[in-house]
Design an enzyme around this catalytic site. Structure first.
Site, PDB file in Angstrom:
ATOM      1  N   GLU A  48      -3.340   2.702  -4.203  1.00  0.00           N
ATOM      2  CA  GLU A  48      -2.294   2.468  -5.005  1.00  0.00           C
ATOM      3  C   GLU A  48      -1.466   1.045  -4.511  1.00  0.00           C
ATOM      4  O   GLU A  48      -1.320   0.148  -5.169  1.00  0.00           O
ATOM      5  CB  GLU A  48      -1.159   3.256  -5.258  1.00  0.00           C
ATOM      6  CG  GLU A  48      -1.600   4.582  -6.016  1.00  0.00           C
ATOM      7  CD  GLU A  48      -2.038   4.350  -7.428  1.00  0.00           C
ATOM      8  OE1 GLU A  48      -1.884   3.037  -8.066  1.00  0.00           O
ATOM      9  OE2 GLU A  48      -2.427   5.201  -8.052  1.00  0.00           O
TER      10      GLU A  48
ATOM     11  N   SER B 133      -1.664  -3.915 -10.909  1.00  0.00           N
ATOM     12  CA  SER B 133      -1.286  -3.841 -12.530  1.00  0.00           C
ATOM     13  C   SER B 133       0.251  -4.098 -12.661  1.00  0.00           C
ATOM     14  O   SER B 133       0.700  -4.189 -13.695  1.00  0.00           O
ATOM     15  CB  SER B 133      -1.719  -2.448 -12.798  1.00  0.00           C
ATOM     16  OG  SER B 133      -0.881  -1.526 -12.316  1.00  0.00           O
TER      17      SER B 133
HETATM   18  N1  HBI Z   1      -2.567  12.348 -12.599  1.00  0.00           N
HETATM   19  N2  HBI Z   1      -3.482  11.033 -14.569  1.00  0.00           N
HETATM   20  C1  HBI Z   1      -2.951  11.353 -13.215  1.00  0.00           C
HETATM   21  N3  HBI Z   1      -3.051  10.058 -12.396  1.00  0.00           N
HETATM   22  C2  HBI Z   1      -2.494  10.218 -11.010  1.00  0.00           C
HETATM   23  O1  HBI Z   1      -2.814   9.083 -10.371  1.00  0.00           O
HETATM   24  C3  HBI Z   1      -2.265  11.357 -10.676  1.00  0.00           C
HETATM   25  C4  HBI Z   1      -2.285  12.533 -11.329  1.00  0.00           C
HETATM   26  N4  HBI Z   1      -1.651  13.798 -11.091  1.00  0.00           N
HETATM   27  C5  HBI Z   1      -1.259  13.669  -9.545  1.00  0.00           C
HETATM   28  C6  HBI Z   1      -1.301  12.593  -8.721  1.00  0.00           C
HETATM   29  N5  HBI Z   1      -1.646  11.549  -9.199  1.00  0.00           N
HETATM   30  C7  HBI Z   1      -0.685  12.807  -7.460  1.00  0.00           C
HETATM   31  O2  HBI Z   1       0.285  13.578  -7.273  1.00  0.00           O
HETATM   32  C8  HBI Z   1      -1.848  13.234  -6.351  1.00  0.00           C
HETATM   33  O3  HBI Z   1      -2.628  11.679  -5.885  1.00  0.00           O
HETATM   34  C9  HBI Z   1      -1.236  13.494  -4.984  1.00  0.00           C
HETATM   35 FE    FE Z   2      -2.767   4.865 -10.145  1.00  0.00          FE
END
Ligand code: HBI
Ligand code: FE
Length: 299
Positions: A181, A200
């Site tokens: 990220e 982004s």
């Molecule tokens: N769901 N769609 C989506 N995108 C994410 O980046 C995402 C998620 N659910 C949980 C999450 N990320 C994070 O909490 C985990 O990477 C720990």
């Molecule tokens: Fe993301």
């Protein structure tokens, strides 16, 4: 909190309500996007593509070039997958927004990247509570065209499922946060970004590289695992890889002994520097201090 700072993934998963399918996927329904929604994509796409030369790493730029992404329309996942799948075996699937951790990890472990189906509103261009199609596609998919990142994110999915059982997900999530990220990488011609959260973001893509406020520190796995992150504003620290290939090694590391070691150690706040840090740029902290002051005055 700064209105200009996006809140990424800042909602607890599950707040959107569970859809019918067990894996939370929904049809993208590309033909249902309105002219207004395509127009929002266009604004975001044009201003980000203008900012990224000289800021995004070569691999990001290459991925972007190879994908059928256009300013004029929200991409159709079928067209993206026609290019992405033969390249790295990854596939984009549509979801309503944040999905529960276990669902998210299961997708990643199987090389499916869940992308928000919706797009943010025109009056909230710089603010999003949940990952939308612009963050997920523009931010993440170019790097999924890269074989190193492709393997790393799959390993994160597998590691996430293990970490949930071990109760160490918070430690692993920091690794994802400070790489996938918000990661920076040292390139021959300077510091570049590769993290989707910054790629982004109009404001943070500039802040992360050009501002004097944040620390920029060489990536170190246990150090990162010990470091809290901010979901409500710009990061106060960025971790810098020597090379994107370092992620390959990271994907192979056995995290279990690390979890045990790190659990017993103190945590770092985002603005802290550690004595052992290889500091590339010691931040002034001025931005974070200003934000704290503004919050106090409001409260
Ligand atoms: N769901 N769609 C989506 N995108 C994410 O980046 C995402 C998620 N659910 C949980 C999450 N990320 C994070 O909490 C985990 O990477 C720990
Ligand atoms: Fe993301």
């Amino acid at each position: 909190m700064s209105a200009a700072a996006p809140t990424l993934h800042g909602l607890a998963a599950g707040e959107t309500g569970r859809p019918d399918s067990a894996d939370w996927t929904i049809p993208q329904r590309w033909s249902d996007y309105t002219a207004e929604e395509h127009a929002v994509w266009k604004i975001l796409f044009e201003r980000q593509t203008a900012l990224l030369p000289g800021r995004a790493c070569d691999e990001f730029v290459q991925g972007m070039r190879d994908l059928p992404l256009e300013a004029d329309r929200i991409p159709d996942f079928r067209a993206l997958n026609d290019v992405l799948k033969p390249k790295t075996g990854w596939e984009i699937v549509a979801v309503p927004g944040l999905v529960p951790d276990d669902v998210f990890f299961a997708h990643l472990a199987n090389r499916r990247f869940p992308s928000g189906q919706f797009i943010r509103q025109a009056n909230q261009l710089d603010y999003l509570q949940e990952p939308d199609v612009f963050h997920d596609v523009f931010g993440h998919v170019p790097m999924l065209m890269n074989p190193v990142m492709a393997d790393f994110i799959q390993a994160y999915g597998e590691g996430g499922l293990r970490a949930q059982k071990l109760g160490t997900l918070a430690l692993l999530a920091r690794v994802y946060w400070y790489t996938v990220e918000f990661g920076l990488v040292q390139q021959a011609d300077g510091l570049r970004l590769y993290g989707a959260g910054i790629a982004s973001s109009r404001t943070e893509s500039v802040f992360c590289l050009d501002d004097d406020s944040p620390h920029r520190v060489a990536f170190d796995l246990p150090r990162v695992m010990r470091t809290h992150y901010r979901i409500d504003d710009f990061q106060e620290i960025y971790f810098v890889l020597n090379h994107l290939d370092d992620l390959l090694e990271l994907a192979r590391v056995d995290f279990e002994p690390l979890y045990r070691a790190v659990s017993g150690m103190s945590a770092f706040q985002p603005g802290d520097l550690a004595p052992t840090d290889r500091v590339l740029n010691r931040g002034t902290g001025a931005y974070a201090a200003r934000q704290r002051l503004a919050t106090q005055q409001k409260g």
